[in-house]
Design a protein around this motif. Structure first.
Motif, PDB file in Angstrom:
ATOM      1  N   TYR A  35       0.840  -1.207   0.000  1.00 33.67           N
ATOM      2  CA  TYR A  35       0.000   0.000   0.000  1.00 33.67           C
ATOM      3  C   TYR A  35       0.874   1.256   0.000  1.00 33.67           C
ATOM      4  N   ARG A  36       1.914   1.267   0.855  1.00 29.71           N
ATOM      5  CA  ARG A  36       2.801   2.440   0.906  1.00 29.71           C
ATOM      6  C   ARG A  36       3.489   2.677  -0.440  1.00 29.71           C
ATOM      7  N   GLN A  37       3.957   1.594  -1.049  1.00 29.87           N
ATOM      8  CA  GLN A  37       4.635   1.726  -2.335  1.00 29.87           C
ATOM      9  C   GLN A  37       3.670   2.223  -3.412  1.00 29.87           C
ATOM     10  N   LYS A  38       2.414   1.772  -3.355  1.00 29.40           N
ATOM     11  CA  LYS A  38       1.422   2.210  -4.335  1.00 29.40           C
ATOM     12  C   LYS A  38       1.137   3.703  -4.198  1.00 29.40           C
ATOM     13  N   ILE A  39       0.942   4.163  -2.940  1.00 30.35           N
ATOM     14  CA  ILE A  39       0.687   5.585  -2.700  1.00 30.35           C
ATOM     15  C   ILE A  39       1.880   6.431  -3.149  1.00 30.35           C
ATOM     16  N   LYS A  40       3.079   5.950  -2.847  1.00 31.18           N
ATOM     17  CA  LYS A  40       4.287   6.684  -3.250  1.00 31.18           C
ATOM     18  C   LYS A  40       4.377   6.760  -4.772  1.00 31.18           C
ATOM     19  N   GLY A  41       4.117   5.638  -5.436  1.00 30.05           N
ATOM     20  CA  GLY A  41       4.183   5.612  -6.894  1.00 30.05           C
ATOM     21  C   GLY A  41       3.161   6.523  -7.552  1.00 30.05           C
ATOM     22  N   GLN A  42       1.959   6.613  -6.967  1.00 32.02           N
ATOM     23  CA  GLN A  42       0.914   7.465  -7.529  1.00 32.02           C
ATOM     24  C   GLN A  42       1.247   8.949  -7.403  1.00 32.02           C
ATOM     25  N   SER A  43       2.155   9.277  -6.482  1.00 34.82           N
ATOM     26  CA  SER A  43       2.538  10.688  -6.297  1.00 34.82           C
ATOM     27  C   SER A  43       3.610  11.132  -7.283  1.00 34.82           C
ATOM     28  N   TRP A  44       4.223  10.193  -8.012  1.00 35.81           N
ATOM     29  CA  TRP A  44       5.271  10.535  -8.968  1.00 35.81           C
ATOM     30  C   TRP A  44       4.660  11.018 -10.273  1.00 35.81           C
ATOM     31  N   ASP A  45       5.092  12.154 -10.729  1.00 39.47           N
ATOM     32  CA  ASP A  45       4.650  12.675 -12.022  1.00 39.47           C
ATOM     33  C   ASP A  45       5.741  12.365 -13.045  1.00 39.47           C
ATOM     34  N   LEU A  46       6.019  11.058 -13.202  1.00 34.96           N
ATOM     35  CA  LEU A  46       7.143  10.623 -14.025  1.00 34.96           C
ATOM     36  C   LEU A  46       6.732   9.451 -14.907  1.00 34.96           C
ATOM     37  N   THR A  47       7.319   9.367 -16.089  1.00 37.44           N
ATOM     38  CA  THR A  47       7.129   8.181 -16.925  1.00 37.44           C
ATOM     39  C   THR A  47       8.193   7.134 -16.623  1.00 37.44           C
ATOM     40  N   ILE A  48       9.282   7.567 -15.979  1.00 37.85           N
ATOM     41  CA  ILE A  48      10.358   6.659 -15.569  1.00 37.85           C
ATOM     42  C   ILE A  48      10.528   6.783 -14.064  1.00 37.85           C
ATOM     43  N   CYS A  49      10.600   5.658 -13.360  1.00 35.32           N
ATOM     44  CA  CYS A  49      10.704   5.666 -11.893  1.00 35.32           C
ATOM     45  C   CYS A  49      11.997   6.346 -11.430  1.00 35.32           C
ATOM     46  N   PRO A  50      11.999   6.928 -10.218  1.00 34.00           N
ATOM     47  CA  PRO A  50      13.153   7.713  -9.737  1.00 34.00           C
ATOM     48  C   PRO A  50      14.484   6.953  -9.723  1.00 34.00           C
ATOM     49  N   THR A  51      14.489   5.715  -9.240  1.00 34.66           N
ATOM     50  CA  THR A  51      15.746   4.966  -9.173  1.00 34.66           C
ATOM     51  C   THR A  51      16.310   4.719 -10.563  1.00 34.66           C
ATOM     52  N   ILE A  52      15.456   4.376 -11.514  1.00 35.89           N
ATOM     53  CA  ILE A  52      15.902   4.137 -12.887  1.00 35.89           C
ATOM     54  C   ILE A  52      16.344   5.446 -13.535  1.00 35.89           C
ATOM     55  N   ARG A  53      15.615   6.526 -13.246  1.00 34.95           N
ATOM     56  CA  ARG A  53      16.000   7.843 -13.768  1.00 34.95           C
ATOM     57  C   ARG A  53      17.394   8.237 -13.275  1.00 34.95           C
ATOM     58  N   LEU A  54      17.679   7.938 -11.996  1.00 38.68           N
ATOM     59  CA  LEU A  54      19.000   8.246 -11.434  1.00 38.68           C
ATOM     60  C   LEU A  54      20.090   7.432 -12.129  1.00 38.68           C
ATOM     61  N   LYS A  55      19.811   6.156 -12.401  1.00 39.52           N
ATOM     62  CA  LYS A  55      20.796   5.321 -13.097  1.00 39.52           C
ATOM     63  C   LYS A  55      21.064   5.850 -14.504  1.00 39.52           C
ATOM     64  N   LEU A  56      20.000   6.240 -15.201  1.00 40.98           N
ATOM     65  CA  LEU A  56      20.171   6.790 -16.540  1.00 40.98           C
ATOM     66  C   LEU A  56      20.988   8.076 -16.514  1.00 40.98           C
ATOM     67  N   SER A  57      20.750   8.891 -15.481  1.00 41.44           N
ATOM     68  CA  SER A  57      21.498  10.146 -15.348  1.00 41.44           C
ATOM     69  C   SER A  57      22.998   9.872 -15.145  1.00 41.44           C
ATOM     70  N   LYS A  58      23.311   8.853 -14.308  1.00 38.01           N
ATOM     71  CA  LYS A  58      24.717   8.500 -14.078  1.00 38.01           C
ATOM     72  C   LYS A  58      25.361   7.971 -15.365  1.00 38.01           C
ATOM     73  N   LEU A  59      24.590   7.175 -16.123  1.00 41.02           N
ATOM     74  CA  LEU A  59      25.121   6.646 -17.377  1.00 41.02           C
ATOM     75  C   LEU A  59      25.388   7.760 -18.374  1.00 41.02           C
ATOM     76  N   LYS A  60      24.516   8.763 -18.411  1.00 39.24           N
ATOM     77  CA  LYS A  60      24.744   9.902 -19.312  1.00 39.24           C
ATOM     78  C   LYS A  60      26.015  10.658 -18.923  1.00 39.24           C
ATOM     79  N   ASP A  61      26.230  10.831 -17.624  1.00 35.68           N
ATOM     80  CA  ASP A  61      27.449  11.520 -17.164  1.00 35.68           C
ATOM     81  C   ASP A  61      28.695  10.737 -17.540  1.00 35.68           C
ATOM     82  N   LEU A  62      28.611   9.400 -17.425  1.00 34.26           N
ATOM     83  CA  LEU A  62      29.752   8.566 -17.778  1.00 34.26           C
ATOM     84  C   LEU A  62      30.055   8.640 -19.269  1.00 34.26           C
ATOM     85  N   GLN A  63      29.004   8.696 -20.087  1.00 34.40           N
ATOM     86  CA  GLN A  63      29.193   8.758 -21.536  1.00 34.40           C
ATOM     87  C   GLN A  63      29.890  10.038 -21.969  1.00 34.40           C
ATOM     88  N   ARG A  64      29.697  11.118 -21.220  1.00 28.91           N
ATOM     89  CA  ARG A  64      30.341  12.389 -21.578  1.00 28.91           C
ATOM     90  C   ARG A  64      31.857  12.302 -21.450  1.00 28.91           C
TER      91      ARG A  64
END
Length: 236
Positions: free
Chosen positions: A205-234
């Motif tokens: 229930y807690r995870q569902k409520i937390k997820g419904q509050s995100w205004d994102l198409t990509i979840c925060p943890t995955i978004r953070l990983k993608l951001s780190k990968l972009k920094d590494l690619q530079r």
């Protein structure tokens, strides 16, 4: 629930399996096709084993699927558990599925028989725990995970060679942290199962409520990983 019926007609409790519809549907609709199978000892008045199947959700967090109480962790009890998972999750013979486990022989044989098409891998954390019994210290732990995360044979060999060079230091008197004890395992069976049920439902229930509050198409943890990968690619 499964019971044993004796020749004299006496009935004894044998096994108990739990998989809620919400967890089953959630895994089918939104989780990776990766399942971790494991068992642990029960330390309370009623001895036995607690078998579990967990996965990862879309935010890369632990997602419980099913659990069961059995008398002993064996090939037969794992076959029984996996058969129920196959029925609940529609796994078939395991096409497109990856199972992760420790090196328990009964589980290995049960997986081969019940889901022969599944990709079966050993748990790196389990291997690390055995590795750390001999090679103690954070230095060896870091090198192990570097090797485990290597994406090429050359990188893997490089980290393994570093471990070999440091092997003489493996027997230094270094303190190890005691593993955490899961408090549920000390409860009587019915109390334990009820506490697990409450814990899992509240967490879901807690995870569902937390997820419904995100205004994102990509979840925060995955978004953070993608951001780190972009920094590494530079810097490549």
């Amino acid at each position: 629930m499964d019971v044993d019926v004796m020749p004299d007609g006496t009935t004894y409790f044998s096994k108990f399996y739990v998989c809620f519809k919400g967890l089953k549907d959630g895994w089918i609709e939104g989780c990776r096709r990766v399942i971790r199978l494991d068992g642990c000892f029960l330390n309370g008045i009623c001895r036995g084993q607690l078998l579990s199947a967990i996965s990862r959700d879309a935010n890369n967090h632990i997602y419980p699927i099913a659990w069961a109480v059995v008398s002993v962790e064996s090939k037969e009890t794992w076959k029984w558990f996996i058969d129920l998972l196959i029925e609940d999750l529609g796994m078939g013979v395991g096409h497109g599925l990856t199972l992760i486990s420790d090196q328990h022989k009964g589980l290995l044989e049960a997986v081969k028989e019940r889901v022969p098409a599944a990709e079966h891998r050993q748990c790196a954390r389990q291997i690390c725990a055995n590795f750390m019994k001999r090679f103690k210290g954070q230095m060896f732990r870091k090198l192990f995970w570097y090797a485990a995360a290597a994406t090429t044979p050359a990188k893997f060999e490089q980290h393994m060679n570093e471990i070999k060079k440091l092997e003489p230091l493996a027997y230094d008197n270094l303190m190890e942290r005691d593993p955490k004890t899961w408090i549920f395992r000390k409860r009587p069976l019915i109390t334990m199962l009820e506490e697990i049920r409450i814990y899992v439902i509240e967490r879901l229930y807690r995870q569902k409520i937390k997820g419904q509050s995100w205004d994102l198409t990509i979840c925060p943890t995955i978004r953070l990983k993608l951001s780190k990968l972009k920094d590494l690619q530079r810097s490549v």
